[in-house]
Write an enzyme that holds these catalytic residues in place. Structure first.
Site, short mmCIF file in Angstrom:
data_model
loop_
_atom_site.label_atom_id
_atom_site.label_comp_id
_atom_site.label_asym_id
_atom_site.label_seq_id
_atom_site.Cartn_x
_atom_site.Cartn_y
_atom_site.Cartn_z
N GLU A 105 6.64 -11.55 14.01
CA GLU A 105 6.15 -12.37 15.11
C GLU A 105 6.05 -13.84 14.73
OE1 GLU A 105 2.68 -10.34 13.08
OE2 GLU A 105 4.59 -9.70 13.85
N ARG B 155 0.82 -1.21 0.00
CA ARG B 155 0.00 0.00 0.00
C ARG B 155 0.85 1.26 0.00
NH1 ARG B 155 -4.21 -2.03 4.35
NH2 ARG B 155 -5.25 -3.57 3.07
#
Length: 187
Positions: free
Chosen positions: A111, A74
């Site tokens: 993560e 984006r």
């Protein structure tokens, strides 16, 4: 009905950019996993008024740079719009393996594993350039920190970063210090 170019001024001067984003953003419960309230910014970018307002707000924060670095994916959309507004170039900071060699890369921890960001090693001179980084979301800060490190390694002077939305509970701002970050909307 024919529509021409939409100016960001069509957003009321009394209407705050954070309110524009909030009003157009879609919230998706339990995505990508149970308990997560996903903030989908796609409707903001798909709305002419929203895109114009966000592009103008980011452009106002990016003045003084001579190159925009839009982060995959984006950030490409926003970066292109901002670069055109400011009359400067845009550099796509791509996910690893998407650019032809030679490239400069920066691998960072997520993560759930790791990822790599890349920029061309040839054809785009970054040394000495004043660059502002543009992305959609600041969450944990890993992507933005890696982009900063990558551009600095390439010799650019990263003057700051601008994001549409910052998820403050995830502490990303601390992970990118001392990089100055401007957030249009914080949650």
């Amino acid at each position: 009905m024919e529509h021409g170019p939409l100016e960001a001024e069509s957003v009321s001067r009394d209407e705050d950019i954070s309110e524009v984003i909030k009003s157009l953003m879609r919230e998706v419960p339990d995505f990508p996993e149970p308990g997560v309230q996903f903030k989908d910014l796609t409707p903001v970018l798909a709305d002419a008024r929203g895109l114009a307002a966000v592009s103008k707000a980011i452009s106002d924060s990016a003045r003084g740079a001579d190159l925009v670095a839009g982060v995959d994916a984006r950030g490409f959309l926003l970066g292109g719009a901002v670069a055109v507004t400011l009359g400067i170039g845009v550099l796509a900071v791509r996910k690893g393996g998407k650019l032809p060699p030679p490239v400069l890369g920066e691998t960072y921890t997520l993560e759930y594993g790791s990822a790599t960001l890349e920029v061309p090693a040839n054809g785009v001179e970054l040394a000495g350039r004043s660059v502002v980084v543009i992305d959609d979301v600041l969450a944990t800060g890993g992507t933005l920190a890696a982009t900063h490190q990558l551009l600095t390694k390439a010799g650019a002077e990263v003057t700051g970063a601008v994001v549409m939305m910052e998820l403050t509970a995830l502490g990303g701002r601390a992970a990118v210090e001392p990089l100055e970050v401007t957030s249009l909307y914080t949650v």
